[in-house]
Design an enzyme around this catalytic site. Structure first.
Site, short mmCIF file in Angstrom:
data_model
loop_
_atom_site.label_atom_id
_atom_site.label_comp_id
_atom_site.label_asym_id
_atom_site.label_seq_id
_atom_site.Cartn_x
_atom_site.Cartn_y
_atom_site.Cartn_z
N ASP A 159 0.88 -0.64 0.19
CA ASP A 159 -0.59 0.72 -0.06
C ASP A 159 0.58 1.24 0.15
O ASP A 159 1.21 2.39 -1.03
CB ASP A 159 -0.92 -0.01 1.39
CG ASP A 159 -1.68 -1.40 1.48
OD1 ASP A 159 -1.96 -1.89 0.32
OD2 ASP A 159 -1.48 -2.11 1.80
N HIS A 187 -4.94 -3.34 6.34
CA HIS A 187 -4.47 -3.37 5.05
C HIS A 187 -5.89 -4.38 4.55
O HIS A 187 -5.52 -5.26 4.29
CB HIS A 187 -3.14 -5.21 5.07
CG HIS A 187 -3.29 -4.89 3.37
ND1 HIS A 187 -3.40 -4.53 2.98
CD2 HIS A 187 -3.70 -5.75 2.57
CE1 HIS A 187 -2.58 -4.87 1.62
NE2 HIS A 187 -3.27 -6.24 1.49
P1 NDP Z 1 -1.36 -15.59 -3.60
O1 NDP Z 1 -0.01 -16.36 -3.50
O2 NDP Z 1 -1.32 -14.89 -4.43
O3 NDP Z 1 -1.52 -14.93 -1.75
C1 NDP Z 1 -1.17 -14.96 -0.69
C2 NDP Z 1 -2.00 -14.41 0.43
O4 NDP Z 1 -1.36 -12.98 0.69
C3 NDP Z 1 -3.20 -14.31 -0.04
O5 NDP Z 1 -3.71 -13.91 0.73
C4 NDP Z 1 -3.43 -13.23 -0.40
O6 NDP Z 1 -4.11 -12.38 -0.24
C5 NDP Z 1 -2.03 -12.66 0.28
N1 NDP Z 1 -1.85 -10.76 -0.01
C6 NDP Z 1 -1.50 -9.70 0.47
N2 NDP Z 1 -1.25 -9.23 -0.22
C7 NDP Z 1 -1.64 -9.16 -0.97
C8 NDP Z 1 -1.60 -8.76 -2.54
N3 NDP Z 1 -1.58 -7.39 -2.60
N4 NDP Z 1 -2.31 -9.29 -3.35
C9 NDP Z 1 -1.88 -10.36 -3.89
N5 NDP Z 1 -2.55 -11.00 -2.61
C10 NDP Z 1 -1.56 -10.54 -1.61
O7 NDP Z 1 -1.69 -17.10 -3.12
P2 NDP Z 1 -2.12 -18.22 -3.88
O8 NDP Z 1 -3.58 -19.06 -3.96
O9 NDP Z 1 -1.42 -18.44 -5.16
O10 NDP Z 1 -1.29 -19.03 -2.97
C11 NDP Z 1 -1.43 -19.46 -1.56
C12 NDP Z 1 -0.60 -20.81 -1.20
O11 NDP Z 1 -0.65 -20.89 0.22
C13 NDP Z 1 -1.47 -22.24 -1.96
O12 NDP Z 1 -0.43 -22.77 -2.45
C14 NDP Z 1 -1.48 -22.39 -0.89
O13 NDP Z 1 -1.49 -24.40 -0.83
C15 NDP Z 1 -0.49 -22.26 0.28
N6 NDP Z 1 -1.16 -22.48 1.47
C16 NDP Z 1 -0.44 -22.74 2.68
C17 NDP Z 1 -0.55 -23.11 3.79
C18 NDP Z 1 0.45 -23.28 4.80
O14 NDP Z 1 1.50 -23.06 4.53
N7 NDP Z 1 0.52 -23.68 5.74
C19 NDP Z 1 -1.77 -22.46 4.06
C20 NDP Z 1 -2.32 -22.44 3.57
C21 NDP Z 1 -2.27 -21.39 2.08
P3 NDP Z 1 -6.09 -12.37 -0.47
O15 NDP Z 1 -6.66 -14.00 -0.60
O16 NDP Z 1 -6.31 -11.68 0.39
O17 NDP Z 1 -5.52 -12.32 -2.28
#
Ligand code: NDP
Length: 328
Positions: A159, A187
């Site tokens: 931001d 945020h």
């Molecule tokens: P991303 O990598 O795109 O995003 C991950 C997180 O970052 C989301 O919560 C997203 O929020 C957040 N975020 C914060 N700021 C921003 C921004 N400016 N723009 C976009 N996102 C932002 O998500 P993916 O779905 O591609 O990947 C998530 C991964 O996490 C998956 O591989 C999943 O398996 C993994 N995962 C791992 C866990 C663990 O390690 N225990 C637990 C849960 C998931 P928003 O949803 O608001 O976009």
């Protein structure tokens, strides 16, 4: 050279993770003299994809990359961690209530807080990127009683960077001409990008803009809703810019902010500026010797007060909601 720093990245196989890991490996997270060991945490279904990324990291032949390990268990992933980047989170899906979202994320950030508490290095620094980032950070922090609370931070640097870019464009200056930008609060859409203390090429930025209408009706909503604008244009959420901001956040925390400038970080409030103690809210901070301090003594006018209060109210409501769920 020094011993490698352990960097744990959760959600490593996600799109932010993909943009982030190569920059960490290339030395941009901590600096060009610091070798890093990557510890990737994923959910079991995504471990294979993380392994694929690890193959690519190997193919980068990064001189500073001292190793990559992959885990599906938080306790192992955070063993010895110096820098924890909590990116993986449960996204809000259609029809999901806020309570469901907070609960699902509690199931992720509570055990991660416990694992950090159990295994992290003494100097651990934690950045939560996964949304709702401020409250996820609060959940993790509240389950790590042996780690100083101020080591848990939430990302508002994207931001901050968005605000720098929009203001520079408006004034026809470069981003490096702009100092002392501030993001206050959560945020989320209620965040308050504040240019009243910012400087643009040495002048007060709000005076240089001299257009309250632009500040209220264009600048603030543009910054706050930039995520949606990116999704609309790109067909996917911002990932490289989010990764870039995570790099900036940790780099500055570790290496310090330049004299005469500050950055925005979501940090546990010490009560400054009327933000209830303990809420993880964005503030202007300076960093030095691996520590940050909230900038004190800024005058907050009535307009800014109203905006800060509204965002902080939302943070309080999120805290109440996770309290009710027994997550903090
Ligand atoms: P991303 O990598 O795109 O995003 C991950 C997180 O970052 C989301 O919560 C997203 O929020 C957040 N975020 C914060 N700021 C921003 C921004 N400016 N723009 C976009 N996102 C932002 O998500 P993916 O779905 O591609 O990947 C998530 C991964 O996490 C998956 O591989 C999943 O398996 C993994 N995962 C791992 C866990 C663990 O390690 N225990 C637990 C849960 C998931 P928003 O949803 O608001 O976009």
């Amino acid at each position: 050279t020094q011993a490698p720093v352990n960097v744990t990245v959760t959600g490593a196989a996600g799109q932010i993770g993909y943009a982030l890991l190569f920059r960490i490996a290339s030395g941009q997270l901590l600096g060009q003299n610091t070798p890093v060991k990557l510890r990737l945490l994923e959910i079991p279904q995504a471990v294979k994809a993380a392994e694929g990324t690890a193959l690519e990291l190997e193919d980068g032949a990064f001189p500073l990359l001292a190793g990559v390990d992959i885990f599906d268990d938080a306790k192992q992933a955070f063993e010895g961690v110096n820098v924890a980047l909590l990116v993986g989170a449960r996204p809000r899906t259609k029809g999901m209530e806020r309570g469901d979202l907070l609960e699902a994320n509690g199931g992720i950030f509570k055990p991660q807080g416990e694992a950090i508490n159990a295994g992290a290095a003494d100097d651990v620094k934690v950045l939560v990127v996964g949304n709702p980032a401020n409250t996820n950070a609060l959940i993790a922090q509240s389950h790590a009683p042996d780690v100083p609370a101020e080591r848990f931070t939430a990302m508002t640097r994207l931001d901050h960077n968005r605000a720098l870019a929009q203001l520079a464009k408006k004034l026809g200056v470069t981003v490096s001409d702009i100092k002392k930008m501030t993001i206050w609060g959560n945020h989320s859409a209620t965040q308050y990008p504040d240019i009243f203390h910012a400087e643009a090429a040495g002048r007060n930025a709000a005076e240089a803009v001299n257009d309250q209408q632009w500040i209220e009706n264009e600048f603030i909503p543009r910054v706050a809703k930039r995520g949606a604008e990116i999704i609309e244009a790109r067909g996917a959420s911002s990932a490289a810019s989010a990764a870039n901001a995570a790099i900036d956040h940790i780099y500055d925390w570790v290496n310090g902010t330049p004299e005469g400038d500050w950055v925005s970080m979501g940090v546990p409030s010490d009560g400054s500026y009327g933000v209830p103690e303990g809420l993880i809210s964005s503030f202007p901070v300076t960093c030095k010797d691996g520590k940050y301090e909230i900038v004190q003594g800024l005058e907050i006018d009535e307009f800014s007060r109203g905006r800060i209060d509204a965002s902080v109210r939302e943070l309080s409501e999120e805290r109440d909601a996770v309290k009710q769920l027994g997550l903090v």
